[in-house]
Design a protein around this motif. Structure first.
Motif, PDB file in Angstrom:
ATOM      1  N   PHE A  82      -3.616  11.096  11.152  1.00  0.00           N
ATOM      2  CA  PHE A  82      -2.323  11.069  11.602  1.00  0.00           C
ATOM      3  C   PHE A  82      -1.436   9.620  10.846  1.00  0.00           C
ATOM      4  O   PHE A  82      -0.336   9.904  10.481  1.00  0.00           O
ATOM      5  N   TRP A  83      -2.256   8.632  10.928  1.00  0.00           N
ATOM      6  CA  TRP A  83      -1.398   7.279  10.708  1.00  0.00           C
ATOM      7  C   TRP A  83      -1.339   7.300   9.078  1.00  0.00           C
ATOM      8  O   TRP A  83      -0.448   6.608   8.556  1.00  0.00           O
ATOM      9  N   ALA A  84      -2.386   7.761   8.245  1.00  0.00           N
ATOM     10  CA  ALA A  84      -2.276   7.777   6.773  1.00  0.00           C
ATOM     11  C   ALA A  84      -0.888   8.625   6.595  1.00  0.00           C
ATOM     12  O   ALA A  84      -0.211   8.555   5.614  1.00  0.00           O
ATOM     13  N   ALA A  85      -0.909   9.999   7.237  1.00  0.00           N
ATOM     14  CA  ALA A  85       0.228  10.822   6.956  1.00  0.00           C
ATOM     15  C   ALA A  85       1.573  10.153   7.421  1.00  0.00           C
ATOM     16  O   ALA A  85       2.530  10.274   6.596  1.00  0.00           O
ATOM     17  N   PHE A  86       1.516   9.259   8.443  1.00  0.00           N
ATOM     18  CA  PHE A  86       2.745   8.638   8.858  1.00  0.00           C
ATOM     19  C   PHE A  86       3.002   7.504   7.517  1.00  0.00           C
ATOM     20  O   PHE A  86       4.274   7.402   7.398  1.00  0.00           O
ATOM     21  N   ARG A  87       2.098   6.604   7.115  1.00  0.00           N
ATOM     22  CA  ARG A  87       2.205   5.914   5.954  1.00  0.00           C
ATOM     23  C   ARG A  87       2.858   6.514   4.805  1.00  0.00           C
ATOM     24  O   ARG A  87       3.941   6.185   4.246  1.00  0.00           O
ATOM     25  N   LEU A  88       2.458   7.691   4.490  1.00  0.00           N
ATOM     26  CA  LEU A  88       2.997   8.420   3.385  1.00  0.00           C
ATOM     27  C   LEU A  88       4.328   8.964   3.298  1.00  0.00           C
ATOM     28  O   LEU A  88       4.959   8.781   2.458  1.00  0.00           O
ATOM     29  N   LEU A  89       4.716   9.363   4.655  1.00  0.00           N
ATOM     30  CA  LEU A  89       5.770   9.763   4.822  1.00  0.00           C
ATOM     31  C   LEU A  89       7.002   8.412   4.710  1.00  0.00           C
ATOM     32  O   LEU A  89       7.961   8.740   4.302  1.00  0.00           O
ATOM     33  N   LEU A  90       6.619   7.368   5.456  1.00  0.00           N
ATOM     34  CA  LEU A  90       7.312   6.138   5.199  1.00  0.00           C
ATOM     35  C   LEU A  90       7.614   5.815   3.564  1.00  0.00           C
ATOM     36  O   LEU A  90       8.782   5.528   3.126  1.00  0.00           O
ATOM     37  N   ILE A  91       6.570   5.842   3.121  1.00  0.00           N
ATOM     38  CA  ILE A  91       6.636   5.385   1.582  1.00  0.00           C
ATOM     39  C   ILE A  91       7.455   6.375   0.662  1.00  0.00           C
ATOM     40  O   ILE A  91       8.400   6.096  -0.005  1.00  0.00           O
ATOM     41  N   ALA A  92       7.288   7.584   1.087  1.00  0.00           N
ATOM     42  CA  ALA A  92       8.158   8.853   0.389  1.00  0.00           C
ATOM     43  C   ALA A  92       9.661   8.685   0.717  1.00  0.00           C
ATOM     44  O   ALA A  92      10.469   9.015  -0.033  1.00  0.00           O
ATOM     45  N   GLY A  93       9.919   8.327   2.066  1.00  0.00           N
ATOM     46  CA  GLY A  93      11.356   8.200   2.340  1.00  0.00           C
ATOM     47  C   GLY A  93      11.891   6.942   2.260  1.00  0.00           C
ATOM     48  O   GLY A  93      13.179   6.815   2.444  1.00  0.00           O
ATOM     49  N   PHE A  94      11.261   5.832   1.641  1.00  0.00           N
ATOM     50  CA  PHE A  94      11.991   4.530   1.503  1.00  0.00           C
ATOM     51  C   PHE A  94      13.079   4.633   0.388  1.00  0.00           C
ATOM     52  O   PHE A  94      14.012   4.034   0.705  1.00  0.00           O
ATOM     53  N   PRO A  95      12.721   5.353  -0.575  1.00  0.00           N
ATOM     54  CA  PRO A  95      13.839   5.376  -1.635  1.00  0.00           C
ATOM     55  C   PRO A  95      15.047   5.883  -1.179  1.00  0.00           C
ATOM     56  O   PRO A  95      16.224   5.566  -1.439  1.00  0.00           O
ATOM     57  N   PHE A  96      14.764   7.163  -0.510  1.00  0.00           N
ATOM     58  CA  PHE A  96      15.955   7.803   0.164  1.00  0.00           C
ATOM     59  C   PHE A  96      16.858   6.960   1.202  1.00  0.00           C
ATOM     60  O   PHE A  96      18.145   6.961   1.180  1.00  0.00           O
ATOM     61  N   PHE A  97      16.171   6.093   2.169  1.00  0.00           N
ATOM     62  CA  PHE A  97      16.721   5.381   2.813  1.00  0.00           C
ATOM     63  C   PHE A  97      17.591   4.373   2.122  1.00  0.00           C
ATOM     64  O   PHE A  97      18.764   4.239   2.702  1.00  0.00           O
TER      65      PHE A  97
END
Length: 77
Positions: free
Chosen positions: A44-59
């Protein structure tokens, strides 16, 4: 009253993001190991970190767009 609305909004946003993370983890675990032989399942937390990393440029794009539009509106008045 406004503080309660902001708190509820933050809690709902956090809950939706946690649900989205669980769905991402499930999709990853049923798809990626079958497509790539050496890929492992993620937690779960690895998926959470991946989503954060993937969303950072868009943010960052969103923030820069909001700032530039706020500056444009501020200068035009």
């Amino acid at each position: 009253m406004a503080i309660v609305q902001i708190t509820v909004g933050i809690m709902i946003t956090f809950g939706v993001f946690m649900i989205f993370t669980a769905i991402f983890q499930w999709l990853w675990n049923i798809t990626i190991p079958k497509v790539f032989d050496n890929a492992r399942q993620i937690g779960f937390w690895a998926a959470f970190r991946l989503l954060l990393i993937a969303g950072f440029p868009f943010f960052m794009l969103l923030i820069s767009g909001l700032l530039s539009s706020a500056l444009t509106v501020g200068f035009s008045q």
